[in-house]
Design an enzyme around this catalytic site. Structure first.
Site, mmCIF file in Angstrom:
data_model
loop_
_atom_site.group_PDB
_atom_site.id
_atom_site.type_symbol
_atom_site.label_atom_id
_atom_site.label_comp_id
_atom_site.label_asym_id
_atom_site.label_seq_id
_atom_site.Cartn_x
_atom_site.Cartn_y
_atom_site.Cartn_z
ATOM 1 N N HIS A 8 -42.219 47.393 -65.090
ATOM 2 C CA HIS A 8 -42.472 46.233 -64.202
ATOM 3 C C HIS A 8 -41.845 46.432 -62.827
ATOM 4 O O HIS A 8 -40.983 47.294 -62.636
ATOM 5 C CB HIS A 8 -41.975 44.926 -64.824
ATOM 6 C CG HIS A 8 -40.495 44.825 -65.062
ATOM 7 N ND1 HIS A 8 -39.899 45.130 -66.269
ATOM 8 C CD2 HIS A 8 -39.475 44.468 -64.228
ATOM 9 C CE1 HIS A 8 -38.595 44.937 -66.172
ATOM 10 N NE2 HIS A 8 -38.302 44.540 -64.957
ATOM 11 N N HIS A 81 -36.582 45.158 -57.669
ATOM 12 C CA HIS A 81 -36.253 46.368 -58.436
ATOM 13 C C HIS A 81 -37.502 46.958 -59.080
ATOM 14 O O HIS A 81 -38.540 46.296 -59.167
ATOM 15 C CB HIS A 81 -35.183 46.087 -59.493
ATOM 16 C CG HIS A 81 -35.587 45.115 -60.565
ATOM 17 N ND1 HIS A 81 -35.488 43.747 -60.428
ATOM 18 C CD2 HIS A 81 -36.097 45.333 -61.800
ATOM 19 C CE1 HIS A 81 -35.920 43.178 -61.542
ATOM 20 N NE2 HIS A 81 -36.299 44.105 -62.378
ATOM 21 N N GLU A 130 -34.050 49.768 -62.640
ATOM 22 C CA GLU A 130 -33.759 49.309 -64.007
ATOM 23 C C GLU A 130 -34.332 50.315 -64.977
ATOM 24 O O GLU A 130 -35.464 50.794 -64.784
ATOM 25 C CB GLU A 130 -34.374 47.921 -64.231
ATOM 26 C CG GLU A 130 -34.158 47.353 -65.616
ATOM 27 C CD GLU A 130 -34.810 45.996 -65.808
ATOM 28 O OE1 GLU A 130 -35.314 45.407 -64.835
ATOM 29 O OE2 GLU A 130 -34.820 45.512 -66.958
HETATM 30 C C1 LIG Z 1 -32.173 42.021 -67.060
HETATM 31 C C2 LIG Z 1 -33.207 40.950 -67.072
HETATM 32 C C3 LIG Z 1 -34.443 41.313 -66.285
HETATM 33 C C4 LIG Z 1 -35.205 42.416 -67.007
HETATM 34 O O1 LIG Z 1 -36.087 43.039 -66.390
HETATM 35 O O2 LIG Z 1 -34.965 42.589 -68.219
HETATM 36 C C5 LIG Z 1 -34.110 41.703 -64.873
HETATM 37 O O3 LIG Z 1 -34.569 42.656 -64.299
HETATM 38 S S1 LIG Z 1 -32.964 40.693 -64.127
HETATM 39 C C6 LIG Z 1 -32.803 41.321 -62.459
HETATM 40 C C7 LIG Z 1 -31.564 40.737 -61.841
HETATM 41 N N1 LIG Z 1 -30.362 41.428 -62.291
HETATM 42 C C8 LIG Z 1 -29.856 42.437 -61.563
HETATM 43 O O4 LIG Z 1 -30.347 42.772 -60.507
HETATM 44 C C9 LIG Z 1 -28.618 43.104 -62.135
HETATM 45 C C10 LIG Z 1 -28.263 44.348 -61.339
HETATM 46 N N2 LIG Z 1 -28.014 44.008 -59.952
HETATM 47 C C11 LIG Z 1 -26.734 43.931 -59.463
HETATM 48 O O5 LIG Z 1 -25.747 44.163 -60.139
HETATM 49 C C12 LIG Z 1 -26.612 43.518 -58.000
HETATM 50 O O6 LIG Z 1 -27.821 42.932 -57.568
HETATM 51 C C13 LIG Z 1 -26.292 44.716 -57.039
HETATM 52 C C14 LIG Z 1 -24.947 45.315 -57.423
HETATM 53 C C15 LIG Z 1 -27.378 45.762 -57.087
HETATM 54 C C16 LIG Z 1 -26.216 44.170 -55.629
HETATM 55 O O7 LIG Z 1 -25.335 43.081 -55.692
HETATM 56 P P1 LIG Z 1 -25.122 42.175 -54.381
HETATM 57 O O8 LIG Z 1 -26.429 41.919 -53.714
HETATM 58 O O9 LIG Z 1 -24.307 40.975 -54.750
HETATM 59 O O10 LIG Z 1 -24.205 43.151 -53.569
HETATM 60 P P2 LIG Z 1 -24.270 43.481 -52.056
HETATM 61 O O11 LIG Z 1 -24.932 42.369 -51.291
HETATM 62 O O12 LIG Z 1 -22.913 43.932 -51.672
HETATM 63 O O13 LIG Z 1 -25.264 44.749 -52.027
HETATM 64 C C17 LIG Z 1 -24.719 46.036 -52.071
HETATM 65 C C18 LIG Z 1 -25.700 46.903 -51.313
HETATM 66 O O14 LIG Z 1 -26.896 47.032 -52.107
HETATM 67 C C19 LIG Z 1 -28.001 46.509 -51.374
HETATM 68 N N3 LIG Z 1 -28.847 45.830 -52.328
HETATM 69 C C20 LIG Z 1 -28.572 44.694 -53.009
HETATM 70 N N4 LIG Z 1 -29.613 44.349 -53.804
HETATM 71 C C21 LIG Z 1 -30.570 45.304 -53.593
HETATM 72 C C22 LIG Z 1 -31.879 45.517 -54.087
HETATM 73 N N5 LIG Z 1 -32.409 44.659 -54.990
HETATM 74 N N6 LIG Z 1 -32.579 46.591 -53.669
HETATM 75 C C23 LIG Z 1 -32.025 47.459 -52.768
HETATM 76 N N7 LIG Z 1 -30.793 47.321 -52.224
HETATM 77 C C24 LIG Z 1 -30.083 46.254 -52.651
HETATM 78 C C25 LIG Z 1 -27.426 45.578 -50.333
HETATM 79 O O15 LIG Z 1 -28.321 45.475 -49.255
HETATM 80 C C26 LIG Z 1 -26.146 46.279 -49.991
HETATM 81 O O16 LIG Z 1 -26.443 47.331 -49.124
HETATM 82 P P3 LIG Z 1 -25.526 47.536 -47.813
HETATM 83 O O17 LIG Z 1 -26.174 48.665 -47.070
HETATM 84 O O18 LIG Z 1 -24.143 47.836 -48.342
HETATM 85 O O19 LIG Z 1 -25.590 46.207 -47.084
HETATM 86 CO CO CO Z 2 -36.397 43.676 -64.509
#
Ligand SMILES: CC[C@H](C(=O)O)C(=O)SCCNC(=O)CCNC(=O)[C@H](O)C(C)(C)COP(=O)(O)OP(=O)(O)OC[C@H]1O[C@@H](n2cnc3c(N)ncnc32)[C@H](O)[C@@H]1OP(=O)(O)O
Ligand code: CO
Length: 139
Positions: A8, A81, A130
């Site tokens: 997905h 993602h 993911e």
């Molecule tokens: C699991 C259930 C379901 C499934 O399919 O089964 C799902 O998929 S649920 C989806 C939601 N859950 C998650 O996304 C869990 C994993 N994600 C995380 O742990 C956080 O989102 C993380 C660590 C990737 C980012 O956390 P956060 O946004 O709070 O941190 P920052 O703002 O400090 O970001 C750090 C850095 O990463 C860049 N970033 C954040 N999100 C994304 C993204 N989706 N795609 C690409 N880049 C991303 C952000 O811009 C920051 O970059 P920087 O250059 O340092 O500014």
């Molecule tokens: Co997902």
């Protein structure tokens, strides 16, 4: 490590209901699942089927939702993602770690009821990735 099908594309949205209307009325989606909550993952989820994959609409659930910061930066929502299937989640976990990629947490149950984990976008060319163990019937 065997990289499988694209299961997905995760799309973050401030409103699943509004996004459903867009996929139904503008995109012509005909197979839209019932939204459901995944409290353990901090999201509300709705799957929109396409002929070869799914759009996973995700809306924040709870104050600690991992997508809140994303939506603060992208208030209208957006691509969040990509999720790929693997035959064995533990082998995949060991593989990514052996490559020095930052795995976010330990495997937990995802929206399809199989184990999943995430790899940090910094190690994946800016794409939050993911990894999901394929449902058993597909092994
Ligand atoms: C699991 C259930 C379901 C499934 O399919 O089964 C799902 O998929 S649920 C989806 C939601 N859950 C998650 O996304 C869990 C994993 N994600 C995380 O742990 C956080 O989102 C993380 C660590 C990737 C980012 O956390 P956060 O946004 O709070 O941190 P920052 O703002 O400090 O970001 C750090 C850095 O990463 C860049 N970033 C954040 N999100 C994304 C993204 N989706 N795609 C690409 N880049 C991303 C952000 O811009 C920051 O970059 P920087 O250059 O340092 O500014
Ligand atoms: Co997902």
């Amino acid at each position: 490590m065997i990289l499988g099908r694209l299961n997905h594309i995760g799309v973050a949205t401030p409103s699943i209901d509004d996004s459903i209307a867009v996929y139904r009325d503008v995109m012509g989606a005909t197979a839209i699942g019932e939204p459901f909550d995944l409290p353990a993952q901090g999201v509300r989820v709705c799957f929109v089927d396409t002929p070869n994959t799914q759009i996973e609409l995700i809306e924040p659930l709870g104050d600690a939702s991992p997508i809140r910061a994303f939506l603060e930066k992208n208030p209208a929502g957006g691509q969040h993602h990509l999720c790929y299937e693997v035959p064995d989640i533990q082998a995949a976990l060991a593989w990514f770690r052996s490559k020095g990629a930052k795995v976010l947490g330990e495997p937990r149950t995802g929206a399809h009821g199989t184990p999943i984990f995430f790899v940090h976008p910094k190690d994946m060319g800016g794409v939050l990735t993911e990894i999901m163990e394929s449902p058993r019937e597909q092994h």
